[in-house]
Write a protein that holds these residues in place. Sequence first.
Motif, PDB file in Angstrom:
ATOM      1  N   GLN A 294       0.831  -1.208   0.000  1.00 46.91           N
ATOM      2  CA  GLN A 294       0.000   0.000   0.000  1.00 46.91           C
ATOM      3  C   GLN A 294       0.860   1.251   0.000  1.00 46.91           C
ATOM      4  O   GLN A 294       0.537   2.238  -0.667  1.00 46.91           O
ATOM      5  CB  GLN A 294      -0.931  -0.017   1.215  1.00 46.91           C
ATOM      6  N   GLN A 295       1.953   1.223   0.738  1.00 44.33           N
ATOM      7  CA  GLN A 295       2.846   2.384   0.777  1.00 44.33           C
ATOM      8  C   GLN A 295       3.527   2.608  -0.567  1.00 44.33           C
ATOM      9  O   GLN A 295       3.725   3.750  -0.985  1.00 44.33           O
ATOM     10  CB  GLN A 295       3.885   2.192   1.880  1.00 44.33           C
ATOM     11  N   LYS A 296       3.862   1.517  -1.262  1.00 43.17           N
ATOM     12  CA  LYS A 296       4.516   1.653  -2.564  1.00 43.17           C
ATOM     13  C   LYS A 296       3.525   1.922  -3.676  1.00 43.17           C
ATOM     14  O   LYS A 296       3.840   2.592  -4.661  1.00 43.17           O
ATOM     15  CB  LYS A 296       5.314   0.381  -2.881  1.00 43.17           C
ATOM     16  N   GLY A 297       2.303   1.391  -3.535  1.00 47.37           N
ATOM     17  CA  GLY A 297       1.333   1.481  -4.626  1.00 47.37           C
ATOM     18  C   GLY A 297       1.456   0.318  -5.585  1.00 47.37           C
ATOM     19  O   GLY A 297       1.080   0.419  -6.763  1.00 47.37           O
ATOM     20  N   GLY A 298       1.944  -0.825  -5.106  1.00 50.78           N
ATOM     21  CA  GLY A 298       2.134  -2.010  -5.940  1.00 50.78           C
ATOM     22  C   GLY A 298       2.930  -3.039  -5.167  1.00 50.78           C
ATOM     23  O   GLY A 298       3.217  -2.870  -3.974  1.00 50.78           O
ATOM     24  N   PHE A 299       3.314  -4.106  -5.834  1.00 53.47           N
ATOM     25  CA  PHE A 299       4.099  -5.150  -5.186  1.00 53.47           C
ATOM     26  C   PHE A 299       5.475  -4.635  -4.780  1.00 53.47           C
ATOM     27  O   PHE A 299       6.167  -4.009  -5.572  1.00 53.47           O
ATOM     28  CB  PHE A 299       4.297  -6.341  -6.136  1.00 53.47           C
ATOM     29  N   THR A 300       5.864  -4.906  -3.544  1.00 52.59           N
ATOM     30  CA  THR A 300       7.269  -4.772  -3.189  1.00 52.59           C
ATOM     31  C   THR A 300       7.989  -6.018  -3.689  1.00 52.59           C
ATOM     32  O   THR A 300       7.366  -6.999  -4.097  1.00 52.59           O
ATOM     33  CB  THR A 300       7.442  -4.647  -1.671  1.00 52.59           C
ATOM     34  N   ARG A 301       9.313  -5.980  -3.663  1.00 53.87           N
ATOM     35  CA  ARG A 301      10.061  -7.157  -4.122  1.00 53.87           C
ATOM     36  C   ARG A 301       9.717  -8.379  -3.266  1.00 53.87           C
ATOM     37  O   ARG A 301       9.504  -9.481  -3.785  1.00 53.87           O
ATOM     38  CB  ARG A 301      11.568  -6.881  -4.048  1.00 53.87           C
ATOM     39  N   GLU A 302       9.637  -8.192  -1.943  1.00 50.99           N
ATOM     40  CA  GLU A 302       9.328  -9.310  -1.041  1.00 50.99           C
ATOM     41  C   GLU A 302       7.914  -9.841  -1.287  1.00 50.99           C
ATOM     42  O   GLU A 302       7.695 -11.065  -1.308  1.00 50.99           O
ATOM     43  CB  GLU A 302       9.475  -8.870   0.422  1.00 50.99           C
ATOM     44  N   ALA A 303       6.955  -8.925  -1.478  1.00 49.55           N
ATOM     45  CA  ALA A 303       5.568  -9.353  -1.694  1.00 49.55           C
ATOM     46  C   ALA A 303       5.418 -10.088  -3.021  1.00 49.55           C
ATOM     47  O   ALA A 303       4.667 -11.068  -3.117  1.00 49.55           O
ATOM     48  CB  ALA A 303       4.635  -8.150  -1.645  1.00 49.55           C
ATOM     49  N   ALA A 304       6.122  -9.614  -4.054  1.00 48.62           N
ATOM     50  CA  ALA A 304       6.044 -10.271  -5.358  1.00 48.62           C
ATOM     51  C   ALA A 304       6.601 -11.691  -5.275  1.00 48.62           C
ATOM     52  O   ALA A 304       6.012 -12.642  -5.819  1.00 48.62           O
ATOM     53  CB  ALA A 304       6.802  -9.465  -6.404  1.00 48.62           C
ATOM     54  N   GLU A 305       7.734 -11.857  -4.603  1.00 53.56           N
ATOM     55  CA  GLU A 305       8.310 -13.187  -4.444  1.00 53.56           C
ATOM     56  C   GLU A 305       7.387 -14.087  -3.621  1.00 53.56           C
ATOM     57  O   GLU A 305       7.222 -15.278  -3.922  1.00 53.56           O
ATOM     58  CB  GLU A 305       9.687 -13.080  -3.777  1.00 53.56           C
ATOM     59  N   TYR A 306       6.794 -13.525  -2.575  1.00 54.02           N
ATOM     60  CA  TYR A 306       5.877 -14.285  -1.722  1.00 54.02           C
ATOM     61  C   TYR A 306       4.687 -14.773  -2.533  1.00 54.02           C
ATOM     62  O   TYR A 306       4.303 -15.952  -2.457  1.00 54.02           O
ATOM     63  CB  TYR A 306       5.415 -13.383  -0.581  1.00 54.02           C
ATOM     64  N   TYR A 307       4.095 -13.877  -3.318  1.00 55.50           N
ATOM     65  CA  TYR A 307       2.936 -14.252  -4.133  1.00 55.50           C
ATOM     66  C   TYR A 307       3.320 -15.309  -5.165  1.00 55.50           C
ATOM     67  O   TYR A 307       2.600 -16.294  -5.357  1.00 55.50           O
ATOM     68  CB  TYR A 307       2.369 -13.015  -4.818  1.00 55.50           C
ATOM     69  N   ASP A 308       4.433 -15.117  -5.850  1.00 57.16           N
ATOM     70  CA  ASP A 308       4.849 -16.082  -6.866  1.00 57.16           C
ATOM     71  C   ASP A 308       5.143 -17.452  -6.261  1.00 57.16           C
ATOM     72  O   ASP A 308       4.907 -18.491  -6.895  1.00 57.16           O
ATOM     73  CB  ASP A 308       6.091 -15.565  -7.606  1.00 57.16           C
ATOM     74  N   ASN A 309       5.652 -17.474  -5.032  1.00 57.07           N
ATOM     75  CA  ASN A 309       6.014 -18.739  -4.393  1.00 57.07           C
ATOM     76  C   ASN A 309       4.803 -19.519  -3.877  1.00 57.07           C
ATOM     77  O   ASN A 309       4.800 -20.752  -3.925  1.00 57.07           O
ATOM     78  CB  ASN A 309       6.979 -18.496  -3.240  1.00 57.07           C
ATOM     79  N   TYR A 310       3.784 -18.793  -3.383  1.00 59.92           N
ATOM     80  CA  TYR A 310       2.723 -19.485  -2.651  1.00 59.92           C
ATOM     81  C   TYR A 310       1.324 -19.348  -3.239  1.00 59.92           C
ATOM     82  O   TYR A 310       0.394 -19.961  -2.727  1.00 59.92           O
ATOM     83  CB  TYR A 310       2.697 -18.993  -1.196  1.00 59.92           C
ATOM     84  N   SER A 311       1.143 -18.574  -4.302  1.00 59.17           N
ATOM     85  CA  SER A 311      -0.202 -18.412  -4.838  1.00 59.17           C
ATOM     86  C   SER A 311      -0.758 -19.717  -5.389  1.00 59.17           C
ATOM     87  O   SER A 311      -1.979 -19.928  -5.396  1.00 59.17           O
ATOM     88  CB  SER A 311      -0.211 -17.338  -5.929  1.00 59.17           C
ATOM     89  N   ALA A 312       0.109 -20.615  -5.855  1.00 55.83           N
ATOM     90  CA  ALA A 312      -0.359 -21.885  -6.418  1.00 55.83           C
ATOM     91  C   ALA A 312       0.223 -23.094  -5.691  1.00 55.83           C
ATOM     92  O   ALA A 312       0.077 -24.220  -6.156  1.00 55.83           O
ATOM     93  CB  ALA A 312      -0.009 -21.958  -7.902  1.00 55.83           C
ATOM     94  N   ARG A 313       0.873 -22.870  -4.560  1.00 56.87           N
ATOM     95  CA  ARG A 313       1.499 -23.970  -3.814  1.00 56.87           C
ATOM     96  C   ARG A 313       0.919 -23.996  -2.404  1.00 56.87           C
ATOM     97  O   ARG A 313       1.588 -23.711  -1.418  1.00 56.87           O
ATOM     98  CB  ARG A 313       3.010 -23.783  -3.799  1.00 56.87           C
ATOM     99  N   ASN A 314      -0.377 -24.310  -2.338  1.00 58.43           N
ATOM    100  CA  ASN A 314      -1.088 -24.279  -1.060  1.00 58.43           C
ATOM    101  C   ASN A 314      -0.535 -25.297  -0.064  1.00 58.43           C
ATOM    102  O   ASN A 314      -0.446 -25.028   1.131  1.00 58.43           O
ATOM    103  CB  ASN A 314      -2.575 -24.568  -1.285  1.00 58.43           C
ATOM    104  N   ASN A 315      -0.176 -26.467  -0.555  1.00 60.48           N
ATOM    105  CA  ASN A 315       0.315 -27.518   0.330  1.00 60.48           C
ATOM    106  C   ASN A 315       1.633 -27.107   0.979  1.00 60.48           C
ATOM    107  O   ASN A 315       1.850 -27.318   2.176  1.00 60.48           O
ATOM    108  CB  ASN A 315       0.499 -28.820  -0.449  1.00 60.48           C
TER     109      ASN A 315
END
Length: 330
Positions: A294-315
């Motif tokens: 929210q502060q950046k107005g988009g994905f931070t580097r950490e948030a982007a990596e987090y989303y890419d790692n876990y958005s489809a790897r629920n297990n």
Amino acid sequence: MAELRLPAAFHPIQPGITRGFGYNHSHYRLPWVAVSLGGTRGEPGVDGMMLERLRDVVLFVAGIIAVGALILAAYEGFNQRVASATFLGALGVVCTFMLFMPKLEVFKVWGMEARLVRTLDRAEEIIGKLRRLSLISARTGYMQLAWGNRMASPSAKEKQSVLDEIDAQLAELQVSPSERDAITRQFVQIIAFDFLQIFARAIQQYGAILFQNLQDKASASNSEEDREAVRLHSEKKTAWHNRTTDPDVFSRLETLDLGKEIDREMPVEWLDEPARIQAELFKTELLALLKACQQKGGFTREAAEYYDNYSARNNDKAKLVFGPIVGGPK
């Protein structure tokens, strides 16, 4: 290659070579439209260079005529030759008008008034239009990347790389923070929605792992107590599923509050205390990532990596969060 020269008002003021009367000739271009042939892009052709030189000569001659005509007009006026003085005065004014026309806003002489658009004002108007077009382009870019095909789309890191370039353009155009926030708000809200989905799917996966563990234990022991534990867990999980099923959650995107939505999604019906503590830590992790976005107005580097790692790897995420409980990685 044919080259079209736009009116002088469209050309930025650039330093030129001092000639004739000591003025910078590039500051006083007449609003002519000239077409030249030949030459490469950004370089005038032979005809274009000839027209440039011809224009310089015309301006030089106009300057000489203007000075001479005004001097002669004054001389003729002192000698009571009104007709010739009037003609020479008008000629001097016209030549002067030709020289300074691109720089004048209001020109008055002998009861006549001419209003001209100054080069600087015109340039500012064009910049303003480009700025508005850039705002529209930026808004479109954010919307397309936010609402794009969610079944097969670029990674969050790739999306944010494009949006960072757009942000740099907005910064160069001095777009205000409030205008930029209005552009990025929907994209950030969709990040919040995606984080909610990561939480919900990880919880669902943990519930499935826990249920399988209970079934395995009941099968191995064949005891009534273990079979009852399986039945109770199934009932509680069904009650939780019925309570949290909300097909309209995306319709609340504009007002979606990630913290409140996670609290609603929290399976208090069947979480024991150790699992509840892990789920609260999971929630805190997601809220911290969203706040930075929210502060950046988009994905931070950490948030982007987090989303890419876990958005489809629920297990994987379920085992990472609840590893100490289900025997996954700690």
